[in-house]
Design a protein around this motif. Sequence first.
Motif, PDB file in Angstrom:
ATOM      1  N   LEU A  21     -22.811  68.538  55.917  1.00 41.59           N
ATOM      2  CA  LEU A  21     -23.341  67.270  56.855  1.00 41.59           C
ATOM      3  C   LEU A  21     -23.378  66.087  56.015  1.00 41.59           C
ATOM      4  CD1 LEU A  21     -23.830  66.120  59.879  1.00 41.59           C
ATOM      5  CD2 LEU A  21     -26.182  67.110  59.442  1.00 41.59           C
ATOM      6  N   MET A  22     -24.282  66.151  55.000  1.00 43.85           N
ATOM      7  CA  MET A  22     -24.712  65.170  54.091  1.00 43.85           C
ATOM      8  C   MET A  22     -23.314  64.458  53.456  1.00 43.85           C
ATOM      9  SD  MET A  22     -28.069  65.329  52.167  1.00 43.85           S
ATOM     10  CE  MET A  22     -27.537  64.249  50.796  1.00 43.85           C
TER      11      MET A  22
ATOM     12  N   MET B 215     -24.344  74.395  55.501  1.00 46.28           N
ATOM     13  CA  MET B 215     -24.318  73.498  56.687  1.00 46.28           C
ATOM     14  C   MET B 215     -24.719  71.906  56.433  1.00 46.28           C
ATOM     15  SD  MET B 215     -25.384  75.102  60.188  1.00 46.28           S
ATOM     16  CE  MET B 215     -27.234  74.547  60.287  1.00 46.28           C
ATOM     17  N   ILE B 216     -25.935  72.031  55.688  1.00 40.18           N
ATOM     18  CA  ILE B 216     -26.824  70.781  55.436  1.00 40.18           C
ATOM     19  C   ILE B 216     -25.811  69.937  54.305  1.00 40.18           C
ATOM     20  CG2 ILE B 216     -28.733  69.824  54.308  1.00 40.18           C
ATOM     21  CD1 ILE B 216     -30.211  72.081  55.543  1.00 40.18           C
ATOM     22  N   PHE B 217     -25.361  70.639  53.446  1.00 44.02           N
ATOM     23  CA  PHE B 217     -24.467  69.856  52.344  1.00 44.02           C
ATOM     24  C   PHE B 217     -23.370  69.499  52.937  1.00 44.02           C
ATOM     25  CE2 PHE B 217     -27.009  72.272  48.789  1.00 44.02           C
ATOM     26  CZ  PHE B 217     -27.447  71.280  48.368  1.00 44.02           C
TER      27      PHE B 217
ATOM     28  N   LYS C 146     -25.749  48.355  54.319  1.00 45.19           N
ATOM     29  CA  LYS C 146     -25.800  49.629  55.470  1.00 45.19           C
ATOM     30  C   LYS C 146     -26.934  50.790  54.499  1.00 45.19           C
ATOM     31  CE  LYS C 146     -22.024  51.396  57.193  1.00 45.19           C
ATOM     32  NZ  LYS C 146     -20.854  52.072  57.139  1.00 45.19           N
TER      33      LYS C 146
ATOM     34  N   ASP D  99     -19.740  47.416  53.020  1.00 52.25           N
ATOM     35  CA  ASP D  99     -20.685  46.835  53.751  1.00 52.25           C
ATOM     36  C   ASP D  99     -20.339  45.677  54.502  1.00 52.25           C
ATOM     37  OD1 ASP D  99     -22.972  48.432  54.151  1.00 52.25           O
ATOM     38  OD2 ASP D  99     -23.328  48.100  51.859  1.00 52.25           O
TER      39      ASP D  99
ATOM     40  N   LYS E 255     -16.500  52.905  53.600  1.00 50.05           N
ATOM     41  CA  LYS E 255     -16.232  51.587  54.395  1.00 50.05           C
ATOM     42  C   LYS E 255     -17.038  50.610  53.850  1.00 50.05           C
ATOM     43  CE  LYS E 255     -14.458  52.374  58.773  1.00 50.05           C
ATOM     44  NZ  LYS E 255     -14.186  51.628  60.065  1.00 50.05           N
TER      45      LYS E 255
ATOM     46  N   ALA F  48     -29.611  63.565  58.187  1.00 50.19           N
ATOM     47  CA  ALA F  48     -28.865  64.590  57.421  1.00 50.19           C
ATOM     48  C   ALA F  48     -29.767  64.467  55.814  1.00 50.19           C
ATOM     49  CB  ALA F  48     -27.185  64.298  57.106  1.00 50.19           C
TER      50      ALA F  48
ATOM     51  N   VAL G 169     -26.925  78.069  55.833  1.00 50.90           N
ATOM     52  CA  VAL G 169     -27.999  76.831  56.119  1.00 50.90           C
ATOM     53  C   VAL G 169     -27.762  75.923  55.095  1.00 50.90           C
ATOM     54  CG1 VAL G 169     -30.349  75.798  56.063  1.00 50.90           C
ATOM     55  CG2 VAL G 169     -29.733  78.028  57.291  1.00 50.90           C
ATOM     56  N   TRP G 170     -27.675  76.018  53.838  1.00 53.53           N
ATOM     57  CA  TRP G 170     -27.697  74.973  52.869  1.00 53.53           C
ATOM     58  C   TRP G 170     -26.026  74.468  52.824  1.00 53.53           C
ATOM     59  CZ3 TRP G 170     -30.167  75.472  47.270  1.00 53.53           C
ATOM     60  CH2 TRP G 170     -31.234  75.709  47.537  1.00 53.53           C
TER      61      TRP G 170
ATOM     62  N   THR H 195     -26.549  60.171  59.221  1.00 56.73           N
ATOM     63  CA  THR H 195     -26.728  60.163  57.700  1.00 56.73           C
ATOM     64  C   THR H 195     -28.318  60.207  57.305  1.00 56.73           C
ATOM     65  OG1 THR H 195     -24.831  58.673  57.235  1.00 56.73           O
ATOM     66  CG2 THR H 195     -25.982  59.050  55.509  1.00 56.73           C
TER      67      THR H 195
ATOM     68  N   TRP I 253     -36.383  83.436  53.223  1.00 55.50           N
ATOM     69  CA  TRP I 253     -35.190  83.353  53.863  1.00 55.50           C
ATOM     70  C   TRP I 253     -35.064  84.776  54.674  1.00 55.50           C
ATOM     71  CZ3 TRP I 253     -32.592  79.344  55.221  1.00 55.50           C
ATOM     72  CH2 TRP I 253     -32.895  78.205  54.293  1.00 55.50           C
TER      73      TRP I 253
ATOM     74  N   VAL J  47     -33.558  72.031  51.958  1.00 53.47           N
ATOM     75  CA  VAL J  47     -33.221  72.684  50.794  1.00 53.47           C
ATOM     76  C   VAL J  47     -33.937  72.490  49.675  1.00 53.47           C
ATOM     77  CG1 VAL J  47     -31.340  72.114  49.084  1.00 53.47           C
ATOM     78  CG2 VAL J  47     -30.779  72.197  51.347  1.00 53.47           C
TER      79      VAL J  47
ATOM     80  N   LYS K 206     -18.234  59.167  54.576  1.00 48.83           N
ATOM     81  CA  LYS K 206     -17.913  57.980  55.783  1.00 48.83           C
ATOM     82  C   LYS K 206     -18.481  56.757  55.346  1.00 48.83           C
ATOM     83  CE  LYS K 206     -15.694  59.947  59.374  1.00 48.83           C
ATOM     84  NZ  LYS K 206     -14.647  59.013  59.675  1.00 48.83           N
ATOM     85  N   VAL K 207     -19.820  56.708  54.812  1.00 50.61           N
ATOM     86  CA  VAL K 207     -20.580  55.468  54.691  1.00 50.61           C
ATOM     87  C   VAL K 207     -20.038  54.887  53.462  1.00 50.61           C
ATOM     88  CG1 VAL K 207     -22.999  54.809  53.670  1.00 50.61           C
ATOM     89  CG2 VAL K 207     -22.798  56.407  55.560  1.00 50.61           C
ATOM     90  N   PHE K 208     -19.872  55.272  52.433  1.00 48.52           N
ATOM     91  CA  PHE K 208     -19.247  54.792  51.323  1.00 48.52           C
ATOM     92  C   PHE K 208     -17.607  54.483  51.347  1.00 48.52           C
ATOM     93  CE2 PHE K 208     -23.174  56.408  49.438  1.00 48.52           C
ATOM     94  CZ  PHE K 208     -23.652  55.037  48.911  1.00 48.52           C
TER      95      PHE K 208
ATOM     96  N   ILE L 254     -30.127  52.851  56.076  1.00 51.76           N
ATOM     97  CA  ILE L 254     -29.978  54.189  55.907  1.00 51.76           C
ATOM     98  C   ILE L 254     -31.151  54.988  55.036  1.00 51.76           C
ATOM     99  CG2 ILE L 254     -28.799  56.624  55.325  1.00 51.76           C
ATOM    100  CD1 ILE L 254     -26.217  54.831  56.024  1.00 51.76           C
TER     101      ILE L 254
ATOM    102  N   LEU M  43     -23.165  56.592  62.783  1.00 53.12           N
ATOM    103  CA  LEU M  43     -23.069  57.066  61.500  1.00 53.12           C
ATOM    104  C   LEU M  43     -24.519  57.024  60.842  1.00 53.12           C
ATOM    105  CD1 LEU M  43     -21.615  58.724  59.106  1.00 53.12           C
ATOM    106  CD2 LEU M  43     -20.578  56.515  58.769  1.00 53.12           C
TER     107      LEU M  43
ATOM    108  N   PHE N 264     -20.252  64.805  54.290  1.00 49.41           N
ATOM    109  CA  PHE N 264     -19.361  64.047  55.525  1.00 49.41           C
ATOM    110  C   PHE N 264     -19.808  62.603  55.643  1.00 49.41           C
ATOM    111  CE2 PHE N 264     -19.252  62.892  60.102  1.00 49.41           C
ATOM    112  CZ  PHE N 264     -18.262  62.581  60.115  1.00 49.41           C
ATOM    113  N   CYS N 265     -21.237  62.692  55.898  1.00 50.99           N
ATOM    114  CA  CYS N 265     -22.036  61.185  56.293  1.00 50.99           C
ATOM    115  C   CYS N 265     -21.849  60.351  55.291  1.00 50.99           C
ATOM    116  CB  CYS N 265     -23.290  61.597  56.745  1.00 50.99           C
ATOM    117  SG  CYS N 265     -23.656  62.544  58.247  1.00 50.99           S
ATOM    118  N   PHE N 266     -22.104  60.791  53.873  1.00 55.91           N
ATOM    119  CA  PHE N 266     -22.103  59.820  52.563  1.00 55.91           C
ATOM    120  C   PHE N 266     -20.597  59.406  52.370  1.00 55.91           C
ATOM    121  CE2 PHE N 266     -26.510  60.850  52.364  1.00 55.91           C
ATOM    122  CZ  PHE N 266     -27.069  59.564  51.992  1.00 55.91           C
TER     123      PHE N 266
ATOM    124  N   GLU O 208     -19.067  54.029  63.634  1.00 53.20           N
ATOM    125  CA  GLU O 208     -18.116  54.312  62.310  1.00 53.20           C
ATOM    126  C   GLU O 208     -17.822  55.786  62.499  1.00 53.20           C
ATOM    127  OE1 GLU O 208     -19.209  52.848  58.512  1.00 53.20           O
ATOM    128  OE2 GLU O 208     -19.269  50.864  59.378  1.00 53.20           O
TER     129      GLU O 208
ATOM    130  N   PHE P  83     -33.034  74.460  64.000  1.00 56.27           N
ATOM    131  CA  PHE P  83     -31.674  73.799  64.250  1.00 56.27           C
ATOM    132  C   PHE P  83     -31.299  73.539  65.708  1.00 56.27           C
ATOM    133  CE2 PHE P  83     -31.174  74.540  59.583  1.00 56.27           C
ATOM    134  CZ  PHE P  83     -31.114  73.180  59.249  1.00 56.27           C
TER     135      PHE P  83
END
Lengths: 32, 517
Positions: A19-20, A15-17, B11, A32, A30, B279, A12-13, B276, B226, B287, A26-28, B15, B272, A22-24, B438, B48
Motif C-alpha cells: 500500500l505504501m 500488505m502495508i508495504f 503535496k 506538485d 506526478k 498508509a 500484514v507486512w 498515503t 504474531w 511494522v 503515485k504521489v511522486f 501528506i 491519494l 503504491f501510494c508513494f 489522482e 484491518f
Amino acid sequence: MNTSAIILMAVVWIMIFSLMIFCFYKVFSKRD
Amino acid sequence: MSSGREHWGTKIGVILAVAGSAVGLGNFLRFPTQAALGGGGAFMIPYFVSFLFLGIPLMWVEWTLGRKGGEYGHGTAPAILYRLTGNKFIKYVASIGIIIPLLILFYYAFIESWSLAYAFFSLSGALADAGSKNELAEFLQGYQGIMSNNYFDSVGTAYIFFIITIVVNFYFIYKGVSSGIEKLSKIAMPVLVIIATLLVVRILTLGTPDPAKPVQSVANALNFVWTPDFSVLSESRVWLSAAGQIFFTLSLGMGVIMTYASYLKKDDDIALSGLTASATNEFCEVVLGGSLIIPAAFIFFGQTETLRIAHTGAFNIGFVTMPNIFAGIPGGFFFAFLWFMLLFIAGITSSVSMIQPMVAFLEDEFGFSRKKTVLIMFLLTFLACQPVIFFMKYGFLDELDFWGGTVFLTVFATLEVIVFGWIYGVDKGWKDLNEGAEIRVPRVFKFIIKYISPLFLFILLGAWTYQMFIPTIMMKGVPEENRPYIWGARIFILAIIGIMLYMIKITDKNKHKGEKI
C-alpha cells in the motif's frame, strides 16, 4: 517462529508495504 | 470567495503533516499493548476490518469536508458543517471539533514534554542512575510530582521541560502552515522513521541476551506478538479495542484533518493524499511500533511478565520498562535517548496539529492576526495545562482524556459521517472527493460511507456507553479524595464548551468576511 506467526506477519507486512509503495509511487510520479 | 488563507507548499508536505498528526505516542505505546492483550496476530483481523470500514472512509470524509470548507475560507468544523448544511444546531454541536483537539492538547503537551525530559536524562546519566524497574517507577512518579523522593522533590523539573515543549510547539505554529508545520513534518517524519528503524534493528538483533533463559529469544518474542489466538475473535472487547485503536491512530474525529485539509487548493488531490498519509501511519504503527516495546519486553522479562506489564498501561512500558531494558544492553543510554526522541518527535508533529484548529478558528472567523492568535493560544494552553500538571495524581488528566479523547471523539466522528452521507449528501460528497483525485476511489466506499461507517460508529457509541461511559461518568472505583478534582475537570470542560459556544454565537455577528459562518 511457528508457521502461523510467520505467515500472518508476512501477509500484514507485505500488505502495508504494498500500500505504501503504491501510494508513494503515485504521489511522486506526478509533479506538485 | 477569495479568503487569502495560507496553502500547503507541496503535496508531500501535506501528506507528511497529516501522517505526522496521526503518528503519535499511541503508535509506539498504545497499539502494541492493545495488540498484545487482544490476541496477538489475531488482533490484526478486527484491526484491518476497522481500517477498511471505519478508518479509510472517515479519513476521506474529513479530507473532503476540510478542502470544501477551505474553498469558502473556513478551516474548522462549526463553520464548515454550517456552510454545507445551513443548520445552526449542527454548527453549535460541531464546536466539539475545536474543543476535542484543545482538550487533548492540554494533557498531550505535558506527556510529550516527559519524552523530551527523558531524552535529556538518558544522555545526562540520570536515567542510568535509576537502573532497576522499581527505581525507574519511583523516578517517573517523582518527575510527575506524584511523590517527592530522592530523584525529584517537586514537579519543577517537569515544569521546565513542559515550558520548553510548548514554546517549541508554538514556534512552529507562529511560522505558519507552510513555513512552520509543513517544514517541521518534512524533517521530523523521515527522522522518526529512521530512528524507529534503528531501534527495531537493535531489538530484533538482540538474539538471546540471557543464555540462562533460552526461551526469551527474538524468535519467541515475534511468536508471542504474531501467533494468532483466533478464539479472541468471538470477544466483543477485542473488536471494540481494535476499532478504537484505528480511530485514535488516524487522528479521526478530532477535527484536525479537516483543518489541515482546509489549506489545500480547490483542485488539489485528496483521495491519494489521504490514503498515503494513512498508509504511512499504518507502517509506523504495525511494522515499526509492533516490533518495539512488546518484543523487547518479552526478550528481557518473558511472556508472563510482559503480559503483566501490558496490563499496567502503555506509559509504564514506555517510561519505566523501556529504559530498564536499554540499561541492560551495550550503549543503552544512546538507544534510550533515541527511544525518547522518537516519542518526542511523534508527539510534536501531533501536538502542533491539535493547536492549529483553534488557530484557524480565530484567524478565519475573527480575522485575528497570526501574532495575536498565537499569543492568545499560547496563554490559553499554558494556563489550561496547570491543573493537568498539578492535579495529575488526582485523575484530572484521565478525566480530560475520557471526555476529549473518547466520548467527544466518537460523537464528532458520527456527526461528520452523518452530515457527509445523509445531510450534505453522499452524491455531492462523492463528487467532491473525486475532484482532482489522482487515484480512482472504489465505488464501494460510497456505500460504506453512507451505511457501514455510521452503523459501525453507532455500535461503538452504544457499546462504549454501556461498558465504559456510564461507569466513568458515575465515577465507579474513583477514590473519595479524587472526586472533587474529577468534578473540577468536568467544570473545566464545561467552561471550555461554554466559551466556545459563546464564540460561535458572536461569529454570527462577525462581518469581517461579509457572511455568517
